[in-house]
Every structure is written in structure tokens, then in C-alpha cells.
Design an enzyme around this catalytic site. Structure first.
Site, mmCIF file in Angstrom:
data_model
loop_
_atom_site.group_PDB
_atom_site.id
_atom_site.type_symbol
_atom_site.label_atom_id
_atom_site.label_comp_id
_atom_site.label_asym_id
_atom_site.label_seq_id
_atom_site.Cartn_x
_atom_site.Cartn_y
_atom_site.Cartn_z
ATOM 1 N N HIS A 73 -14.863 10.582 -5.347
ATOM 2 C CA HIS A 73 -14.742 9.212 -5.858
ATOM 3 C C HIS A 73 -15.669 8.926 -7.052
ATOM 4 C CE1 HIS A 73 -13.477 4.979 -4.334
ATOM 5 N NE2 HIS A 73 -13.648 4.954 -5.633
ATOM 6 N N LYS A 84 -9.828 9.344 -1.463
ATOM 7 C CA LYS A 84 -11.044 9.779 -2.166
ATOM 8 C C LYS A 84 -12.216 9.902 -1.201
ATOM 9 C CE LYS A 84 -9.487 6.741 -5.883
ATOM 10 N NZ LYS A 84 -8.983 5.576 -5.139
ATOM 11 N N ASP A 107 -2.597 4.883 -3.839
ATOM 12 C CA ASP A 107 -3.977 5.267 -4.108
ATOM 13 C C ASP A 107 -4.932 4.459 -3.234
ATOM 14 O OD1 ASP A 107 -5.870 6.652 -6.272
ATOM 15 O OD2 ASP A 107 -6.653 4.648 -5.844
ATOM 16 N N TYR A 121 -12.457 2.099 0.581
ATOM 17 C CA TYR A 121 -11.661 0.865 0.652
ATOM 18 C C TYR A 121 -11.425 0.431 2.109
ATOM 19 C CZ TYR A 121 -10.301 2.398 -4.117
ATOM 20 O OH TYR A 121 -10.280 2.840 -5.413
HETATM 21 N N1 LIG Z 1 -11.717 5.490 -8.780
HETATM 22 C C1 LIG Z 1 -12.316 4.334 -8.918
HETATM 23 O O1 LIG Z 1 -13.534 4.255 -9.070
HETATM 24 C C2 LIG Z 1 -11.506 3.085 -8.902
HETATM 25 C C3 LIG Z 1 -12.075 1.849 -9.276
HETATM 26 C C4 LIG Z 1 -11.275 0.707 -9.272
HETATM 27 C C5 LIG Z 1 -9.940 0.817 -8.925
HETATM 28 N N2 LIG Z 1 -9.391 2.018 -8.539
HETATM 29 C C6 LIG Z 1 -7.961 2.150 -8.170
HETATM 30 O O2 LIG Z 1 -7.160 1.555 -9.208
HETATM 31 C C7 LIG Z 1 -6.331 0.550 -8.639
HETATM 32 C C8 LIG Z 1 -6.049 -0.554 -9.637
HETATM 33 O O3 LIG Z 1 -7.242 -1.141 -10.101
HETATM 34 P P1 LIG Z 1 -7.758 -2.570 -9.609
HETATM 35 O O4 LIG Z 1 -7.139 -2.928 -8.314
HETATM 36 O O5 LIG Z 1 -9.239 -2.520 -9.659
HETATM 37 O O6 LIG Z 1 -7.316 -3.576 -10.739
HETATM 38 P P2 LIG Z 1 -5.992 -3.873 -11.639
HETATM 39 O O7 LIG Z 1 -4.826 -3.139 -11.090
HETATM 40 O O8 LIG Z 1 -6.406 -3.688 -13.058
HETATM 41 O O9 LIG Z 1 -5.822 -5.428 -11.457
HETATM 42 C C9 LIG Z 1 -5.482 -6.014 -10.230
HETATM 43 C C10 LIG Z 1 -5.524 -7.530 -10.446
HETATM 44 O O10 LIG Z 1 -4.468 -7.936 -11.312
HETATM 45 C C11 LIG Z 1 -3.632 -8.879 -10.648
HETATM 46 N N3 LIG Z 1 -2.243 -8.552 -11.028
HETATM 47 C C12 LIG Z 1 -1.538 -7.445 -10.693
HETATM 48 N N4 LIG Z 1 -0.346 -7.445 -11.290
HETATM 49 C C13 LIG Z 1 -0.268 -8.591 -12.019
HETATM 50 C C14 LIG Z 1 0.717 -9.139 -12.853
HETATM 51 N N5 LIG Z 1 1.882 -8.513 -13.076
HETATM 52 N N6 LIG Z 1 0.459 -10.338 -13.457
HETATM 53 C C15 LIG Z 1 -0.718 -10.977 -13.255
HETATM 54 N N7 LIG Z 1 -1.701 -10.485 -12.467
HETATM 55 C C16 LIG Z 1 -1.481 -9.298 -11.852
HETATM 56 C C17 LIG Z 1 -3.888 -8.691 -9.166
HETATM 57 O O11 LIG Z 1 -3.709 -9.912 -8.495
HETATM 58 P P3 LIG Z 1 -2.834 -10.051 -7.127
HETATM 59 O O12 LIG Z 1 -3.183 -8.895 -6.244
HETATM 60 O O13 LIG Z 1 -3.295 -11.370 -6.606
HETATM 61 O O14 LIG Z 1 -1.406 -10.052 -7.573
HETATM 62 C C18 LIG Z 1 -5.363 -8.290 -9.155
HETATM 63 O O15 LIG Z 1 -6.188 -9.444 -9.238
HETATM 64 C C19 LIG Z 1 -7.136 0.087 -7.417
HETATM 65 O O16 LIG Z 1 -6.380 -0.688 -6.524
HETATM 66 C C20 LIG Z 1 -7.613 1.417 -6.885
HETATM 67 O O17 LIG Z 1 -6.569 2.067 -6.180
HETATM 68 C C21 LIG Z 1 -10.165 3.138 -8.543
#
Ligand SMILES: NC(=O)c1ccc[n+]([C@@H]2O[C@H](COP(=O)([O-])OP(=O)(O)OC[C@H]3O[C@@H](n4cnc5c(N)ncnc54)[C@H](OP(=O)(O)O)[C@@H]3O)[C@@H](O)[C@H]2O)c1
Length: 287
Positions: free
Chosen positions: A107, A74, A44, A49
Site C-alpha cells: 500500500h 493491498k 479496489d 479500508y
Molecule cells: N493507494 C492509495 O494510497 C490510495 C489512496 C486513495 C484512494 N485509493 C483508491 O482510489 C479510489 C478512488 O479514490 P478516492 O475514493 O480517494 O477519490 P475519487 O474517486 O477521486 O473521488 C471520490 C469522490 O468523488 C465523488 N464522486 C464520484 N463520482 C462523482 C461524479 N460523477 N460526480 C460528482 N462527484 C462524484 C464521490 O462522492 P459520492 O461517493 O458521494 O458519490 C467522492 O466524494 C479509492 O476508493 C481507493 O480504492 C488508493
């Protein structure tokens, strides 16, 4: 990998890998390559990004055929006017170095969503995109889009995590045969989610981690999850969620953590909309 059939018949893996805030292209390519080795096939990304090229490069160099992957990108809100959506789709194809994108989302529900949607419908007919959907759309916005267009969104990608479970929106998507995909499944670690006592108790019951419990909770609710990590061990950990099952009591314990509040932004808040449109990240400084 468990897959879900979308409303246009195409199969989508239920667990994927997100690359938001992996701004450095070398780091992004390395993380995606690590994820491919761990077994992930859904990736994704987004124009916003600025790392579509790194995702495309990791997929290209994997040696695995393109049809085994499910690539999502997106369309950003500033590309919704006039002929910009067509150009933006072609730009994504170029950056991703691919002939087609599996899923393309609007998006955010701002700008000229209708114009963007019609360009995306045309791109589906031209074979450039296999499925189209939306992100951060509310039930009224999805309904409006559906009533005045030919294709219905296959996916609505929204924030879903233990703090902000959005039950009404998830239910709306389900009743309309629109797949819910959870962004920020870990709430990016906010409010010490990884050491929360209830989640830790459940994790200990299964000799799993809190991260695995959260992803398992989403999978058991029929939601697609796209956790992000740049660490090899966590990337593997987040993928190892298909060998245990949460009980009804455990699912209820997690349900009770809902605070009905986003740690990031409310897409209905005029101030948040202004921040997003001007290029900011609302809630970026919250811990
Ligand atoms: N459509 C939208 O508006 C929108 C908005 C936000 C996100 N997204 C999508 O959703 C995806 C995921 O959301 P997100 O990146 O915002 O946040 P997330 O997946 O909720 O959290 C990522 C965070 O958690 C940490 N982490 C990951 N696995 C872990 C584990 N097993 N134990 C401890 N810490 C862990 C990562 O650190 P490290 O990387 O340092 O391991 C990072 O700091 C995004 O990458 C993006 O593709 C979409």
C-alpha cells in the site's frame, strides 16, 4: 470493457471501482453490488479500508463467476514485518472469501517492503495471488525493489488527477512496463474540480460530465482509473466513458491544469510518513 495486459501477461480492466472511505459495510456491499450491475468488474479495496469482506460478499452474491472479476487489495504497512505479510495475505483471502486475489499491492513504501515483497512472490507461486505491485512508490523505490527481487511490480498505483498529474512518475512506470493505476482520479472533489471552467467547457463539448471527462483523459493516456462513488447515478455515469473521444487540444487543456502538488500527501514528506504510520490520514482536512 477495455483491458490492459500486465507485464506478467494477465489482463486487467482499464476502469474499476474504489471503496476507500466506504467504512460502513452495508453501504460498501450495496455500492459494489450497484457497480457490478452497472458493469464494473475491477474492484479496489485494501486491508486499511476494513471493507474487504463487503467487497467479497457483493461479488459472491452477484451470481457472476469469480473469474469474471478482477479483485485488488493491498497490504498495510504495519503488516510488513516477519511473518506478518503471509498472515495478512491469508487474512485478505479470508475476508474477500476467495481462493485467489488478482492483484495485491504494497500500500505504501514504508515498513519492510522487501520482506513483504518476498512473501507476495511466494503467494504468487502458491496460486494465492495472480499479480503483485506497489502503490505510492517513487522511481528510486521501484528500481531498488526490482533490482533485488525476482518478480517485477505489475502495477504502481499512484495519485493521478488533473491537479496532480505526476508526469515523470507516469513516464517512469511506462518505460519500465509497469502499469500506472490512478487513485483519487477526481482528487476527491477538492478545489471544486467538478465545476472547473476548463473541464466544464470540455464536458459541454461532448455533452458529458466533468467526471466522465477526467476518466476519459486517464483512459486515453493508457492509465487504469478506479473512481469511487456510493451514488447509483454517479456509479453508472462514471462507467459511461467509452462512447466519446477527447481531442489533442482538449487533452492539452487538461494537461495545463497540473499543479504538480498533492492535495493529500507527499510520500517523501517525513511528517506525512509519521502521520500515516501512526494511523492518521495526512491532508484529510483539506478541501
Ligand atoms: N493507494 C492509495 O494510497 C490510495 C489512496 C486513495 C484512494 N485509493 C483508491 O482510489 C479510489 C478512488 O479514490 P478516492 O475514493 O480517494 O477519490 P475519487 O474517486 O477521486 O473521488 C471520490 C469522490 O468523488 C465523488 N464522486 C464520484 N463520482 C462523482 C461524479 N460523477 N460526480 C460528482 N462527484 C462524484 C464521490 O462522492 P459520492 O461517493 O458521494 O458519490 C467522492 O466524494 C479509492 O476508493 C481507493 O480504492 C488508493
Amino acid at each position: 470493457m477495455k483491458t490492459i495486459k500486465l507485464n506478467n501477461g494477465i489482463e486487467m480492466p482499464q476502469l474499476g471501482f474504489g471503496v476507500f472511505q466506504v467504512d460502513d459495510l452495508i453501504t460498501c456491499q450495496r455500492a459494489v453490488s450497484t457497480a457490478i450491475d452497472a458493469g464494473y468488474r475491477l474492484f479496489d479495496t485494501a486491508q486499511a479500508y476494513q471493507n474487504e469482506s463487503a467487497v467479497g460478499q457483493a461479488i459472491k452474491t452477484s451470481g457472476i463467476s469469480r473469474d469474471k472479476f478482477f479483485i485488488t487489495s493491498k497490504l498495510w504497512i504495519t503488516n510488513t514485518l516477519g511473518t506478518d505479510p503471509e498472515k495478512a495475505i491469508d487474512h485478505s483471502l479470508h475476508e474477500l472469501n476467495t481462493d485467489y486475489i488478482d492483484l495485491y499491492l504494497i500500500h505504501m513504501p514504508f515498513g519492510d517492503s522487501f520482506n513483504a515483497w518476498r512473501a507476495m512472490e511466494t503467494a504468487v507461486k502458491a496460486g494465492k495471488i495472480r499479480a503483485i505491485g506497489v502503490s505510492n512508490f517513487s522511481p528510486d523505490q521501484v528500481t531498488n525493489l526490482m533490482l533485488f527481487n525476482e518478480l517485477k511490480p505489475a502495477v504502481n498505483q499512484i495519485e493521478v488527477n488533473p491537479w496532480n498529474q505526476q508526469p515523470a512518475l507516469v513516464d517512469f512506470n511506462y518505460k519500465n512496463n509497469i502499469q500506472t493505476e490512478a487513485w483519487a482520479p477526481f482528487a476527491e472533489g477538492k478545489q471544486n474540480i467538478f465545476t472547473n471552467p476548463a473541464l466544464t467547457t470540455i464536458a459541454d463539448n461532448h455533452r458529458k460530465t466533468v467526471g466522465q471527462v477526467i476518466l476519459r483523459w486517464l483512459i486515453q493516456r493508457g492509465i487504469v482509473a478506479i473512481p469511487k462513488s456510493v451514488h447509483t447515478q454517479r456509479i453508472a455515469e462514471n462507467f459511461a466513458i467509452f462512447d466519446f473521444h477527447l481531442s489533442n487540444e482538449e487533452m492539452t487543456m487538461i494537461q495545463q491544469l497540473n499543479q504538480n502538488h498533492s492535495e493529500f500527501f507527499d510520500p517523501h514528506d517525513p511528517e506525512a510518513i509519521k502521520t500515516i504510520v501512526s494511523g492518521g490520514r495526512p491532508g484529510a482536512n483539506k478541501n
